[in-house]
Scaffold this motif. Structure first.
Motif, PDB file in Angstrom:
ATOM      1  N   ARG A 180       0.832  -1.211   0.000  1.00  0.00           N
ATOM      2  CA  ARG A 180       0.000   0.000   0.000  1.00  0.00           C
ATOM      3  C   ARG A 180       0.863   1.256   0.000  1.00  0.00           C
ATOM      4  NH1 ARG A 180      -5.422  -0.925   1.060  1.00  0.00           N
ATOM      5  NH2 ARG A 180      -5.900  -3.100   1.544  1.00  0.00           N
ATOM      6  N   TRP A 181       1.960   1.235   0.770  1.00  0.00           N
ATOM      7  CA  TRP A 181       2.837   2.410   0.760  1.00  0.00           C
ATOM      8  C   TRP A 181       3.474   2.572  -0.614  1.00  0.00           C
ATOM      9  CZ3 TRP A 181       8.126   2.821  -0.149  1.00  0.00           C
ATOM     10  CH2 TRP A 181       8.647   4.098   0.038  1.00  0.00           C
ATOM     11  N   LEU A 182       3.922   1.477  -1.227  1.00  0.00           N
ATOM     12  CA  LEU A 182       4.512   1.551  -2.564  1.00  0.00           C
ATOM     13  C   LEU A 182       3.510   2.126  -3.560  1.00  0.00           C
ATOM     14  CD1 LEU A 182       6.378  -1.884  -2.653  1.00  0.00           C
ATOM     15  CD2 LEU A 182       7.449   0.374  -2.625  1.00  0.00           C
ATOM     16  N   MET A 197       3.657   1.087  -8.740  1.00  0.00           N
ATOM     17  CA  MET A 197       2.645   0.054  -8.871  1.00  0.00           C
ATOM     18  C   MET A 197       3.255  -1.321  -9.166  1.00  0.00           C
ATOM     19  SD  MET A 197      -0.153   1.327  -8.058  1.00  0.00           S
ATOM     20  CE  MET A 197      -0.934   2.912  -7.809  1.00  0.00           C
ATOM     21  N   ASP A 198       4.304  -1.373  -9.965  1.00  0.00           N
ATOM     22  CA  ASP A 198       4.937  -2.657 -10.267  1.00  0.00           C
ATOM     23  C   ASP A 198       5.561  -3.263  -9.013  1.00  0.00           C
ATOM     24  OD1 ASP A 198       4.217  -2.447 -12.907  1.00  0.00           O
ATOM     25  OD2 ASP A 198       6.131  -1.560 -13.549  1.00  0.00           O
ATOM     26  N   ARG A 199       6.242  -2.444  -8.236  1.00  0.00           N
ATOM     27  CA  ARG A 199       6.840  -2.936  -6.992  1.00  0.00           C
ATOM     28  C   ARG A 199       5.766  -3.296  -5.971  1.00  0.00           C
ATOM     29  NH1 ARG A 199      11.126   1.523  -5.286  1.00  0.00           N
ATOM     30  NH2 ARG A 199      11.206   0.142  -3.442  1.00  0.00           N
ATOM     31  N   ALA A 200       4.668  -2.558  -5.979  1.00  0.00           N
ATOM     32  CA  ALA A 200       3.558  -2.885  -5.077  1.00  0.00           C
ATOM     33  C   ALA A 200       2.957  -4.234  -5.440  1.00  0.00           C
ATOM     34  CB  ALA A 200       2.488  -1.797  -5.147  1.00  0.00           C
ATOM     35  N   HIS A 201       2.856  -4.514  -6.746  1.00  0.00           N
ATOM     36  CA  HIS A 201       2.347  -5.799  -7.211  1.00  0.00           C
ATOM     37  C   HIS A 201       3.262  -6.945  -6.763  1.00  0.00           C
ATOM     38  CE1 HIS A 201       1.408  -9.036 -10.072  1.00  0.00           C
ATOM     39  NE2 HIS A 201       0.207  -8.485 -10.148  1.00  0.00           N
ATOM     40  N   LYS A 202       4.579  -6.753  -6.882  1.00  0.00           N
ATOM     41  CA  LYS A 202       5.539  -7.782  -6.464  1.00  0.00           C
ATOM     42  C   LYS A 202       5.509  -7.976  -4.945  1.00  0.00           C
ATOM     43  CE  LYS A 202       8.737  -6.985 -10.315  1.00  0.00           C
ATOM     44  NZ  LYS A 202      10.104  -6.535 -10.705  1.00  0.00           N
ATOM     45  N   SER A 203       5.375  -6.886  -4.207  1.00  0.00           N
ATOM     46  CA  SER A 203       5.307  -6.974  -2.753  1.00  0.00           C
ATOM     47  C   SER A 203       4.059  -7.727  -2.308  1.00  0.00           C
ATOM     48  CB  SER A 203       5.313  -5.575  -2.137  1.00  0.00           C
ATOM     49  OG  SER A 203       5.135  -5.626  -0.735  1.00  0.00           O
ATOM     50  N   LYS A 253      -7.165  -8.317  -8.133  1.00  0.00           N
ATOM     51  CA  LYS A 253      -8.349  -7.696  -7.536  1.00  0.00           C
ATOM     52  C   LYS A 253      -7.959  -6.830  -6.340  1.00  0.00           C
ATOM     53  CE  LYS A 253     -12.915  -8.681  -5.617  1.00  0.00           C
ATOM     54  NZ  LYS A 253     -12.705  -7.773  -4.452  1.00  0.00           N
ATOM     55  N   GLU A 254      -7.051  -7.343  -5.510  1.00  0.00           N
ATOM     56  CA  GLU A 254      -6.627  -6.574  -4.343  1.00  0.00           C
ATOM     57  C   GLU A 254      -5.848  -5.323  -4.766  1.00  0.00           C
ATOM     58  OE1 GLU A 254      -4.548  -7.299   0.044  1.00  0.00           O
ATOM     59  OE2 GLU A 254      -4.877  -8.978  -1.344  1.00  0.00           O
ATOM     60  N   MET A 255      -5.058  -5.434  -5.823  1.00  0.00           N
ATOM     61  CA  MET A 255      -4.353  -4.258  -6.328  1.00  0.00           C
ATOM     62  C   MET A 255      -5.334  -3.206  -6.813  1.00  0.00           C
ATOM     63  SD  MET A 255      -1.090  -3.988  -6.049  1.00  0.00           S
ATOM     64  CE  MET A 255      -0.956  -2.627  -7.215  1.00  0.00           C
ATOM     65  N   GLN A 256      -6.404  -3.647  -7.449  1.00  0.00           N
ATOM     66  CA  GLN A 256      -7.423  -2.706  -7.914  1.00  0.00           C
ATOM     67  C   GLN A 256      -8.129  -2.048  -6.729  1.00  0.00           C
ATOM     68  OE1 GLN A 256      -7.907  -1.699 -11.105  1.00  0.00           O
ATOM     69  NE2 GLN A 256      -9.223  -0.167 -10.126  1.00  0.00           N
ATOM     70  N   ASP A 257      -8.354  -2.834  -5.668  1.00  0.00           N
ATOM     71  CA  ASP A 257      -8.966  -2.265  -4.464  1.00  0.00           C
ATOM     72  C   ASP A 257      -8.056  -1.205  -3.846  1.00  0.00           C
ATOM     73  OD1 ASP A 257     -11.138  -3.919  -4.756  1.00  0.00           O
ATOM     74  OD2 ASP A 257     -10.382  -5.461  -3.381  1.00  0.00           O
ATOM     75  N   ASP A 317      -8.383   1.931  -5.935  1.00  0.00           N
ATOM     76  CA  ASP A 317      -9.652   2.608  -5.660  1.00  0.00           C
ATOM     77  C   ASP A 317      -9.624   3.308  -4.304  1.00  0.00           C
ATOM     78  OD1 ASP A 317     -10.553   1.618  -8.065  1.00  0.00           O
ATOM     79  OD2 ASP A 317     -11.591  -0.108  -7.172  1.00  0.00           O
ATOM     80  N   GLU A 318      -8.980   2.662  -3.327  1.00  0.00           N
ATOM     81  CA  GLU A 318      -8.913   3.253  -1.997  1.00  0.00           C
ATOM     82  C   GLU A 318      -8.046   4.507  -1.991  1.00  0.00           C
ATOM     83  OE1 GLU A 318      -7.541   1.994   2.542  1.00  0.00           O
ATOM     84  OE2 GLU A 318      -7.620   0.490   0.942  1.00  0.00           O
ATOM     85  N   LEU A 319      -6.968   4.490  -2.781  1.00  0.00           N
ATOM     86  CA  LEU A 319      -6.086   5.658  -2.841  1.00  0.00           C
ATOM     87  C   LEU A 319      -6.788   6.870  -3.428  1.00  0.00           C
ATOM     88  CD1 LEU A 319      -2.713   4.064  -4.004  1.00  0.00           C
ATOM     89  CD2 LEU A 319      -3.291   4.918  -1.737  1.00  0.00           C
ATOM     90  N   GLU A 320      -7.745   6.634  -4.298  1.00  0.00           N
ATOM     91  CA  GLU A 320      -8.473   7.733  -4.904  1.00  0.00           C
ATOM     92  C   GLU A 320      -9.472   8.374  -3.948  1.00  0.00           C
ATOM     93  OE1 GLU A 320     -10.316   6.159  -8.363  1.00  0.00           O
ATOM     94  OE2 GLU A 320      -8.429   5.844  -9.455  1.00  0.00           O
ATOM     95  N   LYS A 321      -9.837   7.629  -2.893  1.00  0.00           N
ATOM     96  CA  LYS A 321     -10.883   8.118  -1.996  1.00  0.00           C
ATOM     97  C   LYS A 321     -10.348   8.617  -0.659  1.00  0.00           C
ATOM     98  CE  LYS A 321     -14.258   4.819  -3.850  1.00  0.00           C
ATOM     99  NZ  LYS A 321     -15.142   3.661  -3.534  1.00  0.00           N
TER     100      LYS A 321
END
Length: 255
Positions: A119-121, A127-133, A146-150, A153-157
């Motif tokens: 989430r911090w990444l 985003m690529d490093r967040a996906h690997k993490s 799906k969790e990456m998309q969530d 979406d959460e970062l936008e809100k």
């Protein structure tokens, strides 16, 4: 913590914490002890907030509550162990060295093999490093899309300022709480801090905007530091020296 991430903040804070424990164990004068304890308060606030946020951000929502509870229980058990060591035949200097090495070396080595919070990444745009993490923590058989998309979406809100402002508030509270506590006493300080803490929780529960959440978390950090320090000092001063360890341990476990 926002700029460096929880993992890097921990990797920087833990060696400083270890150094402070070593200096405490070898302190030649009372002034050195007081100065070291001041810096320990700062590093402990940094370690506590960073570790809580790190575990919360990397854990899956289905087990997040259990992991956070386990983290808090392990912290209280560590405090209980410290009091048990203090009740043994070990000198306080040996207890300080034991606490320092156990609390810092083991987590530092483990963190070297762990990635940053996904989430911090994501908040930093990696985003690529967040996906690997996320794949590291979830395993190869888990669909992380799906969790990456969530997370996106959460970062936008939402905003990430609430936790940071609570950390700032806790640090500020640790610095200023000694003034009213010395003038008013621990009991009166608690009687003043508890209603403010209740009000901050009510404001947080009804917050209409992210800025109100951030402000409420800031005041929560101050009041929580005030309540924690005042209650610990209050119990320590009213209890007999022969049994002081037991009520202090009970207070930490109940907290």
């Amino acid at each position: 913590m926002v700029k460096l991430g929880q993992r890097v903040t921990l990797l920087l804070s833990l060696p400083i914490s270890l150094a402070s424990w070593i200096i405490l164990a070898t302190a030649p004068t009372n002034w050195v002890v007081l100065l070291v304890r001041f810096f320990q308060g700062i590093t402990m606030s940094s370690i506590t907030n960073s570790s809580l946020t790190y575990v919360a951000e990397l854990s899956h929502c289905k087990i997040r509550g259990r992991l956070m509870s386990t983290l808090d229980i392990s912290r209280q058990m560590g405090i209980l162990l410290a009091y048990a060591l203090g009740s043994s035949k070990l000198t306080w200097r040996k207890v300080a060295l034991t606490c320092g090495f156990v609390n810092t070396v083991i987590p530092f080595v483990c963190l070297l093999y762990l990635p940053n919070s996904p989430r911090w990444l994501a908040t930093q745009g990696y985003m690529d490093r967040a996906h690997k993490s996320l794949l590291f923590f979830r395993g190869p058989n888990y669909d992380v899309n799906k969790e990456m998309q969530d997370i996106r979406d959460e970062l936008e809100k939402t905003t990430n300022d609430g936790g940071s402002m609570m950390f700032v508030g806790a640090l500020l509270g640790s610095l200023i709480v000694s003034v009213p506590m010395m003038k008013l006493g621990q009991r009166v300080t608690l009687l003043l801090s508890l209603p403010i803490s209740l009000a901050s929780w009510i404001i947080l529960a009804t917050a209409p905007t992210n800025w109100v959440v951030t402000l409420a978390r800031f005041f929560q950090g101050i009041t929580m530091s005030s309540i924690s320090n005042s209650s610990s000092t209050y119990v320590a001063e009213l209890s007999h020296s022969e049994i002081r360890g037991r009520p202090m341990s009970t207070l930490d476990l109940s907290r």
